[in-house]
Design a protein around this motif. Structure first.
Motif: not given
Length: 581
Positions: A16-25, A238-244, A247-254
């Motif tokens: 299982t992977k953690f945080f598959c939906k991202g950071w949250g609002k 940390s290897h069970s976290i969906n970093w992709d 990272e995508t959300q972090y750079f996409a949302d200012g």
């Protein structure tokens, strides 16, 4: 000692992977950051929960060896932060395990047990720790269900894998306030001394809750440390976290980079990223020396200057005239030696660095990189790596294929199937910045012999210092979970923390010690990893809890019950009659 291999193996078996939906609002995260400033202050937080906060007992059962109560109440976090707690998690469920008879009416010890990762419902804690404690020391227990677990788990959530990073902060906020509700309930029912404990994540949540209780409280955190940041950025979790996704959300949302990142601080060391970068880079210097001839080919016929690789955190001190002359002579002597630790790049500034940072990197004087410059360098390297991958993919004609870079010493020529030497075919021309990245992206490690083949590097996988999103994760976790940001517990002599020396889930290196944060607390270490300690040392955890309650009994429960009533907040005239149950 090295981290436990069993910890890594066990974690690798869980898919299982953690945080598959991202950071949250972003707006919810900002609200949580602001609320953290309230619940981290004991005087302010304790005022949030009235002593008569409503708690409903829904079931009572008398068994052969104990009495079991079950109850529920509305989590206070929903009252103060509406909209953050999922509907199914708004009701806090708990179970109470009590002895059939107390040995001493003045001594009714009871301990809250918080759940570790994956500990759903009540049965595991009830059978593994609560009932054994009841049998061994006549010690009662309250087992609180975590938000997002068991009866409080959202339907769309898979097992214990929280969907958003913000969920773990919601969980922590709920548990801190809910623990205060239960401690007040215990006092109203004449129970005490009081305590709180937990394993792994439960141990850290217990530590956070204990900081906000304004009276003596037994605290026994097991297999936890001073912050959760190392768990999610360095440990095997940390290897069970969906970093992709992150990272995508972090750079996409200012909002993340421009507003939220400025609200968090890495508590232990603002230069952790820089020090780790330099440490890893220094380990590759020997490899750079082996390939200095190949590095010269990066020039591509363009005039070059030397890049200073001896950047350190200490700025060069001001010198007198005589010292300057002496240093000037030494510099000429050292220049030849330093050539071996330099590579050549194009002055055209392929990474598009700011002028001050570029001047520092090209300077012959040892200088200091600020945290902002380290962040800029990480970000520019990240962007250049993406460009590099795109260039290589377009040249190879295989857009979906990952680039594997294999670096070999110049003295070793490739061979064909018959063992004969094969002439090297010139590689397609790529940007100088992309070629430089091939060198600074090498995996750290000791250099081998001249003819030894090096391990291929997958340049699509970036190190932690290359990922701004990971540094943001570290800052978020420190902001909301680092014990330095919370009040010191009322009586640290009642704290016994149990840690595993080889814990690969909870790295301690680089994190402030619990002894430094809580002077007077006792820290005990096991010669075990995280998983082996959990499986093999349950008896030790229980003995530490019993010992801590014995300390509380000697210190806060004298022969006369007047002091105990005062500590528990029920100041009444002392009488010879025992307190009512």
């Amino acid at each position: 000692m090295p981290p436990s291999r069993l910890d890594g193996l066990y974690r690798s078996l869980l898919l299982t992977k953690f945080f598959c939906k991202g950071w949250g609002k972003p707006e919810n995260i900002e609200r949580l950051f602001e609320f953290r400033k309230i619940i981290s202050n004991r005087a302010a937080c304790s005022q949030l929960i009235p002593r008569d906060y409503p708690v409903e007992i829904t079931r009572e059962e008398v068994q052969s060896d104990c009495k079991i109560l079950e109850g529920k109440f509305i989590t206070p976090l929903e009252i103060y932060m509406p909209g953050l707690v999922p509907d199914v998690a708004q009701q806090a469920h708990f179970q109470v395990v009590l002895p059939l008879k107390w040995n001493d009416e003045r001594y009714k010890p009871i301990c809250i047990h918080l759940a570790g990762t994956g500990d759903h419902y009540f049965w595991k804690r009830r059978n593994m720790i609560a009932k054994p404690l009841l049998k061994e020391a006549n010690l009662g227990a309250i087992i609180l269900e975590n938000p997002f677990y068991g009866l409080r788990k959202p339907k769309e959530q898979r097992a214990s894998s929280l969907q958003n990073v913000s969920d773990i902060f919601v969980m922590g906020g709920c548990l801190v306030l809910e623990s205060l509700v239960l401690l007040n309930w215990c006092e109203r029912n004449g129970l005490g001394p009081l305590g709180i404990t937990g394993l792994s994540m439960g141990g850290h949540m217990a530590s956070l809750a204990a900081t906000n209780w304004p009276k003596p409280l037994v605290l026994v955190p097991c297999l936890s440390w001073s912050t959760a940041s190392s768990v999610f950025t360095e440990g095997v979790m940390s290897h069970s976290i969906n970093w992709d996704v992150l990272e995508t959300q972090y750079f996409a949302d200012g909002n993340f980079r421009e507003r939220l990142s400025k609200m968090v601080t890495v508590v232990d060391d603002a230069f952790v990223a820089g020090k780790q970068f330099i440490k890893n880079f220094d380990q590759s210097v020997e490899e750079l020396r082996q390939d200095i001839d190949e590095a010269k080919d990066l020039v591509c016929g363009v005039a070059t200057v030397d890049v200073n690789l001896t950047v350190i955190r200490e700025a060069t001190p001001e010198l007198t005239d005589e010292a300057q002359k002496e240093q000037q002579q030494q510099q000429e002597e050292e220049e030849r030696k330093q050539l071996k630790s330099r590579i050549h790049i194009n002055r055209t500034n392929a990474l598009n660095l700011s002028e001050p940072l570029l001047e520092k990197l090209l300077s012959n004087v040892r200088c200091e990189l600020t945290q902002e410059e380290i962040d800029e360098l990480n970000m520019k390297i990240h962007l250049a790596l993406k460009r590099h991958n795109e260039e290589h993919q377009s040249e190879a004609g295989q857009p979906g294929e990952k680039l594997i870079l294999e670096v070999k010493p110049n003295s070793v020529k490739p061979t064909n199937a018959e063992g004969g030497a094969v002439d090297l075919v010139p590689a397609p021309a790529t940007s100088v910045g992309s070629k430089i990245l091939q060198y600074i992206s090498w995996r750290s490690g000791s250099s081998g012999s001249e003819g030894e083949k090096r391990v291929p590097i997958d340049t699509t996988k970036q190190r932690w210092w290359e990922r701004e999103a990971l540094q943001f994760m570290r800052g978020m976790m420190d902001e909301c979970t680092h014990l330095k940001n919370f009040s010191v517990p009322y009586d640290t002599s009642l704290i016994i923390a149990v840690c595993a020396k080889d814990d690969a889930y909870i790295p301690r290196e680089g994190c402030t010690s619990l002894e430094d944060i809580w002077p007077g607390a006792e820290i005990r270490y096991l010669d075990a990893g995280h998983v082996s300690a959990y499986v093999l040392h349950q008896k030790l955890f229980r003995s530490c809890i019993i010992e801590a309650f014995e300390r509380a009994k000697k210190k806060w429960v004298p022969v006369s019950d007047g002091l105990r009533q005062e500590v528990n907040g029920t100041v009444t005239p002392t009488t010879d009659q025992p307190p009512s149950k």
